[in-house]
Design a protein around this motif. Structure first.
Motif, PDB file in Angstrom:
ATOM      1  N   SER A 115       0.846  -1.200   0.000  1.00 45.57           N
ATOM      2  CA  SER A 115       0.000   0.000   0.000  1.00 45.57           C
ATOM      3  C   SER A 115       0.880   1.249   0.000  1.00 45.57           C
ATOM      4  CB  SER A 115      -0.895   0.008   1.241  1.00 45.57           C
ATOM      5  OG  SER A 115      -1.723  -1.135   1.269  1.00 45.57           O
ATOM      6  N   GLN A 116       0.403   2.261  -0.725  1.00 46.66           N
ATOM      7  CA  GLN A 116       1.127   3.519  -0.823  1.00 46.66           C
ATOM      8  C   GLN A 116       0.190   4.670  -0.432  1.00 46.66           C
ATOM      9  OE1 GLN A 116       2.374   3.649  -4.924  1.00 46.66           O
ATOM     10  NE2 GLN A 116       3.842   1.979  -4.681  1.00 46.66           N
ATOM     11  N   PRO A 117       0.737   5.775   0.051  1.00 44.95           N
ATOM     12  CA  PRO A 117      -0.128   6.904   0.443  1.00 44.95           C
ATOM     13  C   PRO A 117      -1.053   7.372  -0.688  1.00 44.95           C
ATOM     14  CG  PRO A 117       2.071   7.224   1.323  1.00 44.95           C
ATOM     15  CD  PRO A 117       2.140   6.000   0.427  1.00 44.95           C
ATOM     16  N   GLY A 118      -0.595   7.278  -1.922  1.00 46.82           N
ATOM     17  CA  GLY A 118      -1.424   7.672  -3.068  1.00 46.82           C
ATOM     18  C   GLY A 118      -2.615   6.761  -3.303  1.00 46.82           C
ATOM     19  N   ASP A 119      -2.655   5.626  -2.608  1.00 45.14           N
ATOM     20  CA  ASP A 119      -3.804   4.718  -2.710  1.00 45.14           C
ATOM     21  C   ASP A 119      -4.968   5.195  -1.836  1.00 45.14           C
ATOM     22  OD1 ASP A 119      -1.565   1.858  -2.676  1.00 45.14           O
ATOM     23  OD2 ASP A 119      -2.363   2.989  -4.390  1.00 45.14           O
ATOM     24  N   SER A 120      -4.736   6.178  -0.998  1.00 46.70           N
ATOM     25  CA  SER A 120      -5.795   6.692  -0.130  1.00 46.70           C
ATOM     26  C   SER A 120      -6.914   7.275  -0.987  1.00 46.70           C
ATOM     27  CB  SER A 120      -5.237   7.775   0.808  1.00 46.70           C
ATOM     28  OG  SER A 120      -4.264   7.234   1.668  1.00 46.70           O
ATOM     29  N   ALA A 121      -8.085   6.677  -0.886  1.00 53.33           N
ATOM     30  CA  ALA A 121      -9.220   7.033  -1.739  1.00 53.33           C
ATOM     31  C   ALA A 121     -10.419   6.217  -1.262  1.00 53.33           C
ATOM     32  CB  ALA A 121      -8.926   6.713  -3.208  1.00 53.33           C
ATOM     33  N   VAL A 122     -11.558   6.452  -1.876  1.00 46.87           N
ATOM     34  CA  VAL A 122     -12.729   5.607  -1.638  1.00 46.87           C
ATOM     35  C   VAL A 122     -12.777   4.556  -2.742  1.00 46.87           C
ATOM     36  CG1 VAL A 122     -15.246   5.516  -1.461  1.00 46.87           C
ATOM     37  CG2 VAL A 122     -14.001   7.468  -0.508  1.00 46.87           C
ATOM     38  N   TYR A 123     -12.973   3.314  -2.363  1.00 49.32           N
ATOM     39  CA  TYR A 123     -13.011   2.208  -3.312  1.00 49.32           C
ATOM     40  C   TYR A 123     -14.432   1.641  -3.382  1.00 49.32           C
ATOM     41  CZ  TYR A 123      -7.974   2.371  -3.445  1.00 49.32           C
ATOM     42  OH  TYR A 123      -6.677   2.793  -3.628  1.00 49.32           O
ATOM     43  N   PHE A 124     -14.931   1.541  -4.599  1.00 47.91           N
ATOM     44  CA  PHE A 124     -16.256   0.976  -4.832  1.00 47.91           C
ATOM     45  C   PHE A 124     -16.125  -0.342  -5.581  1.00 47.91           C
ATOM     46  CE2 PHE A 124     -18.994   4.436  -3.583  1.00 47.91           C
ATOM     47  CZ  PHE A 124     -18.254   5.582  -3.788  1.00 47.91           C
TER      48      PHE A 124
ATOM     49  N   ALA B 248     -18.349  -3.037  -7.898  1.00 47.22           N
ATOM     50  CA  ALA B 248     -19.536  -2.978  -8.751  1.00 47.22           C
ATOM     51  C   ALA B 248     -19.725  -4.339  -9.401  1.00 47.22           C
ATOM     52  CB  ALA B 248     -19.385  -1.893  -9.814  1.00 47.22           C
ATOM     53  N   ALA B 249     -20.967  -4.650  -9.744  1.00 47.06           N
ATOM     54  CA  ALA B 249     -21.273  -5.943 -10.341  1.00 47.06           C
ATOM     55  C   ALA B 249     -22.283  -5.764 -11.461  1.00 47.06           C
ATOM     56  CB  ALA B 249     -21.825  -6.890  -9.279  1.00 47.06           C
ATOM     57  N   ARG B 250     -22.165  -6.651 -12.436  1.00 50.02           N
ATOM     58  CA  ARG B 250     -23.077  -6.641 -13.576  1.00 50.02           C
ATOM     59  C   ARG B 250     -23.779  -7.988 -13.667  1.00 50.02           C
ATOM     60  NH1 ARG B 250     -22.911  -9.250 -18.354  1.00 50.02           N
ATOM     61  NH2 ARG B 250     -24.081  -8.348 -20.064  1.00 50.02           N
ATOM     62  N   ALA B 251     -25.094  -7.921 -13.893  1.00 50.91           N
ATOM     63  CA  ALA B 251     -25.852  -9.158 -14.115  1.00 50.91           C
ATOM     64  C   ALA B 251     -25.869  -9.470 -15.604  1.00 50.91           C
ATOM     65  CB  ALA B 251     -27.271  -9.004 -13.586  1.00 50.91           C
ATOM     66  N   TYR B 252     -25.711 -10.736 -15.969  1.00 44.55           N
ATOM     67  CA  TYR B 252     -25.650 -11.111 -17.386  1.00 44.55           C
ATOM     68  C   TYR B 252     -26.982 -10.876 -18.085  1.00 44.55           C
ATOM     69  CZ  TYR B 252     -27.892 -15.590 -16.143  1.00 44.55           C
ATOM     70  OH  TYR B 252     -28.752 -16.558 -15.677  1.00 44.55           O
ATOM     71  N   THR B 253     -28.025 -10.604 -17.296  1.00 44.11           N
ATOM     72  CA  THR B 253     -29.352 -10.389 -17.874  1.00 44.11           C
ATOM     73  C   THR B 253     -29.579  -8.971 -18.366  1.00 44.11           C
ATOM     74  OG1 THR B 253     -30.130  -9.975 -15.634  1.00 44.11           O
ATOM     75  CG2 THR B 253     -30.485 -12.180 -16.535  1.00 44.11           C
ATOM     76  N   GLY B 254     -28.648  -8.061 -18.091  1.00 40.98           N
ATOM     77  CA  GLY B 254     -28.920  -6.682 -18.483  1.00 40.98           C
ATOM     78  C   GLY B 254     -27.694  -5.816 -18.540  1.00 40.98           C
ATOM     79  N   ASN B 255     -27.919  -4.528 -18.770  1.00 37.24           N
ATOM     80  CA  ASN B 255     -26.828  -3.574 -18.888  1.00 37.24           C
ATOM     81  C   ASN B 255     -26.540  -2.821 -17.595  1.00 37.24           C
ATOM     82  OD1 ASN B 255     -25.993  -3.715 -21.667  1.00 37.24           O
ATOM     83  ND2 ASN B 255     -28.022  -2.944 -22.186  1.00 37.24           N
ATOM     84  N   GLN B 256     -27.301  -3.082 -16.548  1.00 37.76           N
ATOM     85  CA  GLN B 256     -27.165  -2.293 -15.338  1.00 37.76           C
ATOM     86  C   GLN B 256     -26.006  -2.789 -14.483  1.00 37.76           C
ATOM     87  OE1 GLN B 256     -30.863  -1.495 -13.417  1.00 37.76           O
ATOM     88  NE2 GLN B 256     -29.923  -0.803 -11.506  1.00 37.76           N
ATOM     89  N   PHE B 257     -25.336  -1.823 -13.842  1.00 35.76           N
ATOM     90  CA  PHE B 257     -24.259  -2.121 -12.911  1.00 35.76           C
ATOM     91  C   PHE B 257     -24.711  -1.715 -11.515  1.00 35.76           C
ATOM     92  CE2 PHE B 257     -20.785  -3.118 -15.833  1.00 35.76           C
ATOM     93  CZ  PHE B 257     -21.327  -2.682 -17.021  1.00 35.76           C
ATOM     94  N   TYR B 258     -24.387  -2.534 -10.540  1.00 33.63           N
ATOM     95  CA  TYR B 258     -24.780  -2.273  -9.164  1.00 33.63           C
ATOM     96  C   TYR B 258     -23.526  -1.988  -8.350  1.00 33.63           C
ATOM     97  CZ  TYR B 258     -29.168  -4.311 -10.677  1.00 33.63           C
ATOM     98  OH  TYR B 258     -30.327  -4.562 -11.364  1.00 33.63           O
ATOM     99  N   PHE B 259     -23.549  -0.881  -7.628  1.00 31.61           N
ATOM    100  CA  PHE B 259     -22.385  -0.447  -6.873  1.00 31.61           C
ATOM    101  C   PHE B 259     -22.579  -0.653  -5.381  1.00 31.61           C
ATOM    102  CE2 PHE B 259     -19.499   1.853  -9.757  1.00 31.61           C
ATOM    103  CZ  PHE B 259     -20.251   1.840 -10.917  1.00 31.61           C
ATOM    104  N   GLY B 260     -21.470  -0.921  -4.698  1.00 34.62           N
ATOM    105  CA  GLY B 260     -21.471  -0.950  -3.252  1.00 34.62           C
ATOM    106  C   GLY B 260     -21.420   0.459  -2.690  1.00 34.62           C
ATOM    107  N   THR B 261     -21.413   0.552  -1.369  1.00 37.73           N
ATOM    108  CA  THR B 261     -21.453   1.848  -0.703  1.00 37.73           C
ATOM    109  C   THR B 261     -20.075   2.490  -0.549  1.00 37.73           C
ATOM    110  OG1 THR B 261     -21.448   0.669   1.380  1.00 37.73           O
ATOM    111  CG2 THR B 261     -23.584   1.419   0.566  1.00 37.73           C
ATOM    112  N   GLY B 262     -19.034   1.726  -0.845  1.00 38.94           N
ATOM    113  CA  GLY B 262     -17.695   2.298  -0.802  1.00 38.94           C
ATOM    114  C   GLY B 262     -16.972   2.057   0.511  1.00 38.94           C
ATOM    115  N   THR B 263     -15.638   1.918   0.414  1.00 38.00           N
ATOM    116  CA  THR B 263     -14.769   1.840   1.584  1.00 38.00           C
ATOM    117  C   THR B 263     -13.697   2.908   1.433  1.00 38.00           C
ATOM    118  OG1 THR B 263     -15.085  -0.526   1.930  1.00 38.00           O
ATOM    119  CG2 THR B 263     -13.086   0.451   2.861  1.00 38.00           C
ATOM    120  N   SER B 264     -13.572   3.744   2.439  1.00 38.02           N
ATOM    121  CA  SER B 264     -12.561   4.797   2.420  1.00 38.02           C
ATOM    122  C   SER B 264     -11.253   4.249   2.976  1.00 38.02           C
ATOM    123  CB  SER B 264     -13.031   5.996   3.250  1.00 38.02           C
ATOM    124  OG  SER B 264     -12.036   6.994   3.265  1.00 38.02           O
TER     125      SER B 264
END
Lengths: 113, 112
Positions: free
Chosen positions: B80-89, B91-107
């Protein structure tokens, strides 16, 4: 270099106003998306468009509409802004086929008073 | 109902150590998963992805692991490096459609 731009970084509107958020991508991408980001809720999909004049509702379309008359431009419209629409709005685009990654704009912080 | 969950809102790690960010999902139709990184006042940027036919994908310091039976994926950052400090999300895609679902994020905060 891929680019998604949004018309405003910050916007303040009054309750009841009609609000337009514009998004432009220069990558000839077919798909475009509008999300809102709220603390504790992550990114939630409002609408997406899979091609010109084509659109599909996401998880939270109520109170919003969209327009895509040209491939590069996707507009989000708040018909009558309300305080619960105060949020960060993010636009994204992606190409069909290949990787599923989306390219995001910098976001518009909308405050409705 | 949240289909993609990131149960840790924040994580602090010393520089040089490993960061492990976790993500759980509920929809068995998800077939593709992505991680994005987001700095303040910027939009998310794509980091790494994995298809459901794999259980691991590496890109430099970043590795994503997928455990389909547990419906769990994790992102490892080493070192890990200081420049990695950020919020990480995630996301997942269902094979049935074009929609992507995102998590709430981890800082993530990487302490020098």
């Amino acid at each position: 270099d891929v680019k998604v731009t949004q018309s405003s970084r910050y916007l303040v509107k009054r309750t009841g106003e009609k609000v337009f958020l514009e998004c432009v991508q220069d990558m000839d991408h077919e798909n475009m998306f509008w999300y809102r980001q709220d603390p504790g809720l992550g990114l939630r999909l409002i609408y997406f468009s899979y091609d010109v004049k084509m659109k599909e509702k996401g998880d939270i379309p109520e109170g919003y509409s969209v327009s895509r008359e040209k491939k590069e431009r996707f507009s989000l419209i708040l018909e009558s802004a309300s305080t619960n629409q105060t949020s960060m709005y993010l636009c994204a685009s992606r190409t069909l086929g290949g990787s599923y990654e989306q390219y995001f704009g910098p976001g518009t912080r909308l405050t409705v008073t | 109902d949240q289909q993609v969950k990131q149960n840790s809102p924040s994580l602090s790690v010393q520089e040089g150590r490993i960061s492990i960010l976790n993500c759980d999902y509920t929809n068995s139709m998800f077939d593709y998963f992505l991680w994005y990184k987001k700095y303040p006042a910027e939009g998310p940027t794509f980091l790494i992805s994995i298809s459901s036919i794999k259980d691991k994908n590496e890109d430099g310091r970043f590795t994503v692991f997928l455990n389909k039976s547990a419906k769990h994926l994790s992102l490892h950052i080493v070192p890990s490096q200081p420049g990695d400090s950020a919020v990480y999300f995630c996301a997942a895609r269902a094979y049935t459609g074009n929609q992507f679902y995102f998590g709430t994020g981890t800082s993530l905060t990487v302490i020098p």
